[in-house]
Motif scaffolding. Structure first.
Motif, PDB file in Angstrom:
ATOM      1  N   HIS A 127       0.581  -1.106   0.073  1.00 27.96           N
ATOM      2  CA  HIS A 127       0.296  -0.279  -0.306  1.00 27.96           C
ATOM      3  C   HIS A 127       0.535   1.516   0.269  1.00 27.96           C
ATOM      4  O   HIS A 127       1.868   1.085   0.662  1.00 27.96           O
ATOM      5  CB  HIS A 127      -1.083   0.083   1.227  1.00 27.96           C
ATOM      6  N   PRO A 141       4.242  -0.212  -3.611  1.00 30.07           N
ATOM      7  CA  PRO A 141       3.021  -0.446  -3.893  1.00 30.07           C
ATOM      8  C   PRO A 141       2.859  -0.885  -5.787  1.00 30.07           C
ATOM      9  O   PRO A 141       1.122  -0.926  -5.461  1.00 30.07           O
ATOM     10  CB  PRO A 141       3.380   1.416  -4.042  1.00 30.07           C
ATOM     11  N   ASN A 185      -4.309  -6.127 -12.091  1.00 31.90           N
ATOM     12  CA  ASN A 185      -2.809  -5.144 -11.149  1.00 31.90           C
ATOM     13  C   ASN A 185      -2.256  -6.269 -11.699  1.00 31.90           C
ATOM     14  O   ASN A 185      -1.072  -7.245 -10.731  1.00 31.90           O
ATOM     15  CB  ASN A 185      -2.874  -4.781 -10.116  1.00 31.90           C
ATOM     16  N   ASN A 302      -8.030   5.546  -4.788  1.00 33.83           N
ATOM     17  CA  ASN A 302      -7.595   5.434  -4.060  1.00 33.83           C
ATOM     18  C   ASN A 302      -7.201   7.286  -3.830  1.00 33.83           C
ATOM     19  O   ASN A 302      -7.704   7.331  -2.503  1.00 33.83           O
ATOM     20  CB  ASN A 302      -6.372   5.029  -4.019  1.00 33.83           C
ATOM     21  N   HIS A 314      -5.249   1.066  -3.389  1.00 32.82           N
ATOM     22  CA  HIS A 314      -4.692   1.426  -5.072  1.00 32.82           C
ATOM     23  C   HIS A 314      -4.962   2.237  -5.804  1.00 32.82           C
ATOM     24  O   HIS A 314      -6.656   2.211  -5.629  1.00 32.82           O
ATOM     25  CB  HIS A 314      -3.745  -0.288  -5.187  1.00 32.82           C
TER      26      HIS A 314
END
Length: 363
Positions: A127, A141, A185, A302, A314
């Motif tokens: 994060h 991240p 992702n 985010n 994210h």
């Protein structure tokens, strides 16, 4: 393919801390998900092979669909065993902080105990904006999951050859859940190199998928239909959708922890919808709503979570919370959705929105 993530001096420091520490605690965030539980179990299996006996401590319950994971029965819940966790943190020489970037992600009470612990702390997290006093902060991240990071760390420390099936399964599960079954992702080739290596440990990845995503009650299916038909609100003009889940809704459908998992992703299947927000009322505390946000493309949820919901995360997967009534929470959601058409919204208006919704930390 090179997947090492640590500098040489960082790897040496981590190795020495593990060797020198007798009492170790491994912990993760409130409302732990697959990545949180998977990384805790995966790291603990590695430490067991190093002759250590760490305690896994989490703030509260984790979803039923993760209870099949090997050694999950060893996890100690702070909300059930406060004295045990408090004593462990006070006596620990080393604490691993997995899948969270701030102590308050453990909840106010357990977070204060973590801050007060004299132990050296190692953060392994994906994060953004880490904010903790740590001996070593492994924060990336750009990684798909904390489990991906953990694998890279174990690989670099030479732990892969001796990794057991019990160690590989939770790491794979965490990577799978935090990427929605490798649907977001997860476009970097290194991820699939890691998966290929994990599979050499002899587990059935298809069975893991079924255990997680095909392991619900009929009531959960009925709840999903109810949310889509009765509760979902869609704004095609803004390209956004949201839904709410109240205590009454959850009681009606015999809700158990994890039953709403993945619901927030469903509106993104609608053509033109790029942002989805869910509001779920906490079952134990009054005027507390947990917020989940998902987005696609360049819609940075985010930033929305930070500005409106006391959260973050994210760019395409974030969370937050609101202390307010359901009506007030919906007003905040509508303001957030409305801001999509005006990205230069003044900070003053954002502050006013927060005030209307009693957007404050619970004292």
């Amino acid at each position: 393919m090179r997947i090492e993530i640590l500098k040489d001096e960082e790897a040496s420091m981590l190795e020495n801390l593990i060797v020198q520490s007798e009492k170790i605690v491994v912990c993760s965030h409130q409302n732990p998900d697959g990545d949180a539980i998977g990384s805790c179990l995966g790291l603990t299996e590695y430490l067991n092979r190093r002759g250590k006996e760490p305690m896994i401590a989490v703030p509260d319950a984790f979803p039923d669909f993760l209870h099949w994971l090997p050694n999950s029965q060893t996890i100690v819940r702070f909300d059930k065993h406060k004295d045990t966790v408090e004593a462990a943190l006070a006596d620990a020489g080393l604490v691993f902080c997995l899948d969270f970037n701030r102590a308050d992600r453990l909840g106010a009470e357990m977070g204060k105990l973590l801050d007060a612990s004299p132990a050296k702390k190692i953060m392994i997290d994906h994060h953004p904006d880490p904010d903790m006093d740590t001996a070593l902060c492994i924060s990336h991240p750009e990684m798909s999951s904390t489990c991906e990071l953990l694998f890279r760390v174990e690989w670099q420390l030479g732990g892969f050859e001796d990794m057991t099936k019990k160690g590989a399964v939770p790491i794979y599960c965490g990577m799978m859940t935090d990427t929605g079954g490798f649907t977001f992702n997860s476009s970097k080739p290194e991820i699939f190199f890691i998966v290929s290596q994990l599979l050499t440990k002899g587990f059935d990845k298809d069975k893991i998928y079924r255990n997680v995503f095909h392991n619900y009650s009929d009531w959960r299916m009925r709840l999903m239909g109810y949310v889509l038909y009765q509760k979902m609100r869609v704004s095609h003009e803004s390209g956004a959708a949201y839904f709410t889940l109240s205590k009454q809704d959850m009681k009606r459908f015999h809700f158990i922890k994890g039953d709403a998992e993945g619901f927030v992703n469903l509106p993104l299947q609608i053509r033109g919808i790029t942002l989805s927000i869910s509001l779920r009322e906490d079952t134990e505390h009054e005027n507390l709503f947990w917020v989940s946000l998902r987005s696609v493309g360049d819609v940075a949820c985010n930033k929305i979570a930070e500005r409106y919901f006391n959260g973050g995360g994210h760019p395409n997967a974030s969370g937050g919370r609101l202390y307010c009534t359901l009506e007030e929470a919906e007003k905040v959601v509508l303001e957030a959705i409305g801001s999509l058409g005006n990205k230069q919204e003044p900070e003053k208006k954002i502050a006013q929105t927060r005030d209307k919704a009693r957007f404050i930390e619970k004292k």
